[in-house]
Scaffold this motif. Structure first.
Motif, PDB file in Angstrom:
ATOM      1  N   LYS A 245       0.853  -1.177   0.000  1.00  0.00           N
ATOM      2  CA  LYS A 245       0.000   0.000   0.000  1.00  0.00           C
ATOM      3  C   LYS A 245       0.896   1.236   0.000  1.00  0.00           C
ATOM      4  O   LYS A 245       1.847   1.296   0.783  1.00  0.00           O
ATOM      5  N   ILE A 246       0.593   2.196  -0.840  1.00  0.00           N
ATOM      6  CA  ILE A 246       1.330   3.460  -0.852  1.00  0.00           C
ATOM      7  C   ILE A 246       0.340   4.546  -0.480  1.00  0.00           C
ATOM      8  O   ILE A 246      -0.599   4.825  -1.223  1.00  0.00           O
ATOM      9  N   VAL A 247       0.528   5.130   0.697  1.00  0.00           N
ATOM     10  CA  VAL A 247      -0.481   6.031   1.254  1.00  0.00           C
ATOM     11  C   VAL A 247       0.185   7.274   1.840  1.00  0.00           C
ATOM     12  O   VAL A 247       1.358   7.243   2.216  1.00  0.00           O
ATOM     13  N   PRO A 248      -0.549   8.385   1.944  1.00  0.00           N
ATOM     14  CA  PRO A 248      -0.008   9.585   2.597  1.00  0.00           C
ATOM     15  C   PRO A 248      -0.052   9.442   4.113  1.00  0.00           C
ATOM     16  O   PRO A 248      -0.852   8.672   4.669  1.00  0.00           O
ATOM     17  N   SER A 249       0.798  10.181   4.779  1.00  0.00           N
ATOM     18  CA  SER A 249       0.802  10.202   6.246  1.00  0.00           C
ATOM     19  C   SER A 249      -0.539  10.682   6.787  1.00  0.00           C
ATOM     20  O   SER A 249      -1.131  11.625   6.261  1.00  0.00           O
ATOM     21  N   ARG A 250      -1.004  10.032   7.843  1.00  0.00           N
ATOM     22  CA  ARG A 250      -2.229  10.472   8.509  1.00  0.00           C
ATOM     23  C   ARG A 250      -1.947  11.503   9.599  1.00  0.00           C
ATOM     24  O   ARG A 250      -2.840  12.239   9.997  1.00  0.00           O
ATOM     25  N   LEU A 251      -0.714  11.536  10.084  1.00  0.00           N
ATOM     26  CA  LEU A 251      -0.405  12.380  11.236  1.00  0.00           C
ATOM     27  C   LEU A 251       0.133  13.747  10.846  1.00  0.00           C
ATOM     28  O   LEU A 251       0.232  14.635  11.694  1.00  0.00           O
ATOM     29  N   GLY A 252       0.531  13.917   9.596  1.00  0.00           N
ATOM     30  CA  GLY A 252       0.965  15.223   9.120  1.00  0.00           C
ATOM     31  C   GLY A 252       2.168  15.769   9.862  1.00  0.00           C
ATOM     32  O   GLY A 252       3.105  15.042  10.199  1.00  0.00           O
ATOM     33  N   GLU A 253       2.149  17.059  10.166  1.00  0.00           N
ATOM     34  CA  GLU A 253       3.305  17.729  10.751  1.00  0.00           C
ATOM     35  C   GLU A 253       3.574  17.306  12.187  1.00  0.00           C
ATOM     36  O   GLU A 253       4.632  17.618  12.746  1.00  0.00           O
ATOM     37  N   ASP A 254       2.639  16.577  12.815  1.00  0.00           N
ATOM     38  CA  ASP A 254       2.834  16.123  14.195  1.00  0.00           C
ATOM     39  C   ASP A 254       3.469  14.745  14.275  1.00  0.00           C
ATOM     40  O   ASP A 254       3.610  14.196  15.375  1.00  0.00           O
ATOM     41  N   THR A 255       3.864  14.168  13.148  1.00  0.00           N
ATOM     42  CA  THR A 255       4.316  12.781  13.136  1.00  0.00           C
ATOM     43  C   THR A 255       5.513  12.552  14.052  1.00  0.00           C
ATOM     44  O   THR A 255       5.552  11.574  14.806  1.00  0.00           O
ATOM     45  N   VAL A 256       6.514  13.439  14.005  1.00  0.00           N
ATOM     46  CA  VAL A 256       7.718  13.238  14.824  1.00  0.00           C
ATOM     47  C   VAL A 256       7.375  13.354  16.303  1.00  0.00           C
ATOM     48  O   VAL A 256       7.788  12.516  17.117  1.00  0.00           O
ATOM     49  N   ALA A 257       6.612  14.380  16.684  1.00  0.00           N
ATOM     50  CA  ALA A 257       6.250  14.565  18.095  1.00  0.00           C
ATOM     51  C   ALA A 257       5.434  13.394  18.617  1.00  0.00           C
ATOM     52  O   ALA A 257       5.681  12.892  19.727  1.00  0.00           O
ATOM     53  N   LEU A 258       4.463  12.942  17.836  1.00  0.00           N
ATOM     54  CA  LEU A 258       3.639  11.818  18.271  1.00  0.00           C
ATOM     55  C   LEU A 258       4.456  10.528  18.324  1.00  0.00           C
ATOM     56  O   LEU A 258       4.248   9.686  19.207  1.00  0.00           O
ATOM     57  N   GLY A 259       5.389  10.374  17.390  1.00  0.00           N
ATOM     58  CA  GLY A 259       6.259   9.204  17.433  1.00  0.00           C
ATOM     59  C   GLY A 259       7.134   9.188  18.668  1.00  0.00           C
ATOM     60  O   GLY A 259       7.328   8.140  19.306  1.00  0.00           O
ATOM     61  N   ALA A 260       7.669  10.353  19.041  1.00  0.00           N
ATOM     62  CA  ALA A 260       8.488  10.437  20.253  1.00  0.00           C
ATOM     63  C   ALA A 260       7.674  10.082  21.480  1.00  0.00           C
ATOM     64  O   ALA A 260       8.125   9.336  22.364  1.00  0.00           O
ATOM     65  N   ALA A 261       6.439  10.605  21.565  1.00  0.00           N
ATOM     66  CA  ALA A 261       5.575  10.281  22.705  1.00  0.00           C
ATOM     67  C   ALA A 261       5.247   8.795  22.742  1.00  0.00           C
ATOM     68  O   ALA A 261       5.241   8.164  23.812  1.00  0.00           O
ATOM     69  N   ALA A 262       4.973   8.204  21.567  1.00  0.00           N
ATOM     70  CA  ALA A 262       4.651   6.778  21.513  1.00  0.00           C
ATOM     71  C   ALA A 262       5.828   5.924  21.975  1.00  0.00           C
ATOM     72  O   ALA A 262       5.644   4.885  22.625  1.00  0.00           O
TER      73      ALA A 262
END
Length: 272
Positions: A245-262
């Motif tokens: 599957k080739i898809v766009p990011s769902r998290l947008g500009e918050d992806t790095v911050a949310l990844g760090a929190a996760a």
């Protein structure tokens, strides 16, 4: 904030940083290579001394990849690739970030362009595009727009930035493309094709279940995404191309911050 952390120490369980640069995860440093000399910054040591909390550092693309896998588009696949601004690739394998031997895996280009015009180098090129050629962040989209307009190309893009082509940014090109500007549409399409060749190579290599496109370039919309998919169909083997599957990011500009929190949440529960 620091004041909140001091008033409510139980609120924070750890600190995770996602940043660009050359990362040494073991010693907690990031190497900035702008200019002649390299500058090493001991980020984790400084933050642990300040907050008295476990601190770790990751590359921004791997942090974003984990965020997208855990909270966005990748939770139903075992192998997910995250293409970040077109210049980096985060790899999630069986729910874990793949760091490589030294923690720097994910570079998807060679260090510099191929030198020389000898025939034995031409077989790694597709036309004037190399699957391994280094390029600027955001696929060089705004640079190409400014260069084309400076050379006399007709476009409405300067109108979007008050008549000054030097102010054209990636978002300007995307906006103009969505409104039917021919030059902008061509630039976005060609950028998608270049990215698609690189993704096709990675699809053949990794056989991922999903490739997520983020870091801002996903905002180009269907024009870029369809160009990527076209090149994957052309250059990836049928079995792998059909599975991904080739898809766009769902998290947008918050992806790095949310990844760090996760990642902090994961480590907290793992050590509980």
């Amino acid at each position: 904030s620091e004041s909140d952390a001091r008033r409510h120490p139980g609120w924070l369980k750890g600190i995770r940083i996602g940043c660009s640069g050359v990362i040494d995860r073991e010693v907690g440093t990031v190497r900035c290579t702008d200019g002649v000399a390299s500058i090493y910054v001991p980020i984790t040591t400084l933050l642990e001394q300040q907050f008295k909390l476990p601190t770790a550092i990751e590359h921004d693309v791997t942090t974003a990849a984990y965020g997208e896998w855990s909270l966005g588009s990748g939770t139903d696949v075992d192998i997910m690739l995250f293409m970040y601004s077109g210049v980096g690739c985060g790899m999630i394998i069986n729910g874990e970030i793949y760091h490589g031997a030294t923690g720097t895996a994910g570079e998807v280009s060679i260090k510099s362009e191929l030198q020389g015009e000898t025939s034995d180098l031409q077989d790694v090129w597709i036309g004037n595009i190399s699957a391994l050629k280094p390029w600027a962040a955001h696929l060089g989209i705004p640079d190409r727009a400014r260069e084309a307009i400076a050379q006399g190309a007709i476009s409405r893009m300067p109108d979007f930035v008050g008549g000054d082509p030097a102010k054209i940014a990636m978002a300007t090109v995307f906006e103009a493309a969505k409104e039917g500007d021919k030059l902008a549409m061509e630039i976005v399409q060609k950028a998608g094709e270049r990215l698609g060749i690189r993704i096709a190579f990675l699809v053949n290599l990794m056989n991922p279940g999903a490739v997520v496109i983020g870091g801002g370039i996903e905002q180009a919309g269907p024009l870029l995404l369809e160009s990527v998919k076209k090149m994957v169909r052309l250059y990836a083997f049928e079995e792998m191309a059909n599975a991904v599957k080739i898809v766009p990011s769902r998290l947008g500009e918050d992806t790095v911050a949310l990844g760090a929190a996760a990642l902090v949440i994961r480590d907290t529960f793992a050590n509980a």
